[in-house]
Design an enzyme around this catalytic site. Structure first.
Site, PDB file in Angstrom:
ATOM      1  N   HIS A  35      37.965 -22.453  18.251  1.00 32.30           N
ATOM      2  CA  HIS A  35      38.968 -21.947  17.302  1.00 32.30           C
ATOM      3  C   HIS A  35      39.327 -20.480  17.579  1.00 32.30           C
ATOM      4  O   HIS A  35      39.632 -19.723  16.659  1.00 32.30           O
ATOM      5  CB  HIS A  35      38.462 -22.066  15.851  1.00 32.30           C
ATOM      6  N   LEU A  92      40.918 -28.850  22.222  1.00 29.62           N
ATOM      7  CA  LEU A  92      41.961 -28.346  21.325  1.00 29.62           C
ATOM      8  C   LEU A  92      41.641 -28.922  19.952  1.00 29.62           C
ATOM      9  O   LEU A  92      41.180 -30.070  19.863  1.00 29.62           O
ATOM     10  CB  LEU A  92      43.342 -28.823  21.782  1.00 29.62           C
ATOM     11  N   ASP A  93      41.907 -28.158  18.893  1.00 30.93           N
ATOM     12  CA  ASP A  93      41.638 -28.654  17.544  1.00 30.93           C
ATOM     13  C   ASP A  93      42.472 -29.902  17.259  1.00 30.93           C
ATOM     14  O   ASP A  93      43.511 -30.130  17.890  1.00 30.93           O
ATOM     15  CB  ASP A  93      41.994 -27.581  16.500  1.00 30.93           C
ATOM     16  N   TYR A  94      42.028 -30.657  16.245  1.00 31.32           N
ATOM     17  CA  TYR A  94      42.710 -31.893  15.819  1.00 31.32           C
ATOM     18  C   TYR A  94      44.208 -31.654  15.569  1.00 31.32           C
ATOM     19  O   TYR A  94      45.051 -32.454  15.940  1.00 31.32           O
ATOM     20  CB  TYR A  94      42.020 -32.353  14.522  1.00 31.32           C
ATOM     21  N   LYS A 108      42.818 -19.095  16.326  1.00 28.42           N
ATOM     22  CA  LYS A 108      42.887 -19.026  14.857  1.00 28.42           C
ATOM     23  C   LYS A 108      42.010 -17.879  14.351  1.00 28.42           C
ATOM     24  O   LYS A 108      42.400 -17.138  13.438  1.00 28.42           O
ATOM     25  CB  LYS A 108      42.444 -20.360  14.247  1.00 28.42           C
TER      26      LYS A 108
END
Ligand code: URA
Length: 237
Positions: free
Chosen positions: A187, A100-102, A190
């Protein structure tokens, strides 16, 4: 059967590269015999001694974690940021399954079982991941339909399993969308929205297959039960 250097690395005593070094230095014995070549295959019943120590394979571990924002989905970070592994109390060498992204919150699994990690990540097993995204504008039916028909992400057509508009906030001109996918490109969510001109302001992963964040707060984790592990394994195609 498993390659000797992999077996040593999975025991947690060193990396695979270090294990290869020990093998070439003649510091590894299998059932009392020195082994100096890589790639020798062994099984659970073989006795492996490294530097005079009899090693045992690590017990397999499986965790579900509620990842908070500002934590990196990796084992270690060069910049010293907190990682998802830092949030789990174990001495075994576990790692996150996918990432998962930051700035993304939500459910993430960690394990030291490579076969399990592969099966959870491989798109052919169609393991569904549900996300809740806050968009920077209100989305219309036409844009939702575009996504339903599939958008091109990294040269590959990506069709979500499901997408639903959940809420509109006219005051802030934003909206909340629920979207489910079963592949896991970097990502991906997004990029799906960016491809039709929307930015994701907030992203949370709510579920992976039947697993949810029930009874967990951000930063909290729990072990998966044997029943849950078996059920997830049964997704293997
Ligand atoms: N898709 C994204 O864009 N970010 C995540 O963290 C997960 C899926």
């Amino acid at each position: 059967m498993i390659r000797l250097q992999k077996y040593i690395a999975e025991s947690g005593i060193c990396s695979r590269r270090k294990a290869e070094e020990y093998i070439s230095l003649g510091k590894v014995f299998v059932n009392g015999k020195k082994v100096t070549e890589f790639g020798v295959k062994i099984n659970e019943n073989d006795e492996v001694v490294v530097n005079g120590n009899n090693i045992k394979k690590q017990p397999k571990e499986y965790y579900v974690l509620y990842k908070p924002r500002g934590v990196i989905s990796a084992v270690k970070d060069d910049k010293g940021r907190k990682t998802v592994v830092d949030l789990i109390n174990t001495n075994n060498r576990i790692y996150p399954i996918g990432r998962l992204d930051y700035d993304t919150t939500g459910i993430i699994l960690l394990t030291n079982d490579g076969e399990f990690a592969n099966l959870m990540m491989h798109p052919k097993n169609k393991i569904q991941k549900k996300y809740i995204a806050k968009l920077d504008k209100i989305i219309d039916k036409e844009s939702i339909n575009k996504i339903k028909q599939g958008v091109i992400i990294d040269n590959v057509k990506c069709i979500p399993d499901n997408i639903k508009l959940k809420k509109i906030d006219k005051l802030s001109n934003t909206c909340i969308v629920e979207i489910t996918i079963h592949d896991g490109k970097n990502h991906e969510i997004k990029k799906i929205f960016e491809s039709i001109g929307f930015n994701v302001e907030k992203l949370k992963r709510e579920s992976i297959d039947f697993l949810t964040l029930e009874n967990l707060k951000p930063g909290e984790s729990r072990k998966l039960s044997i029943k849950e592990i078996k059920k997830l394994y049964s997704n293997k195609k």
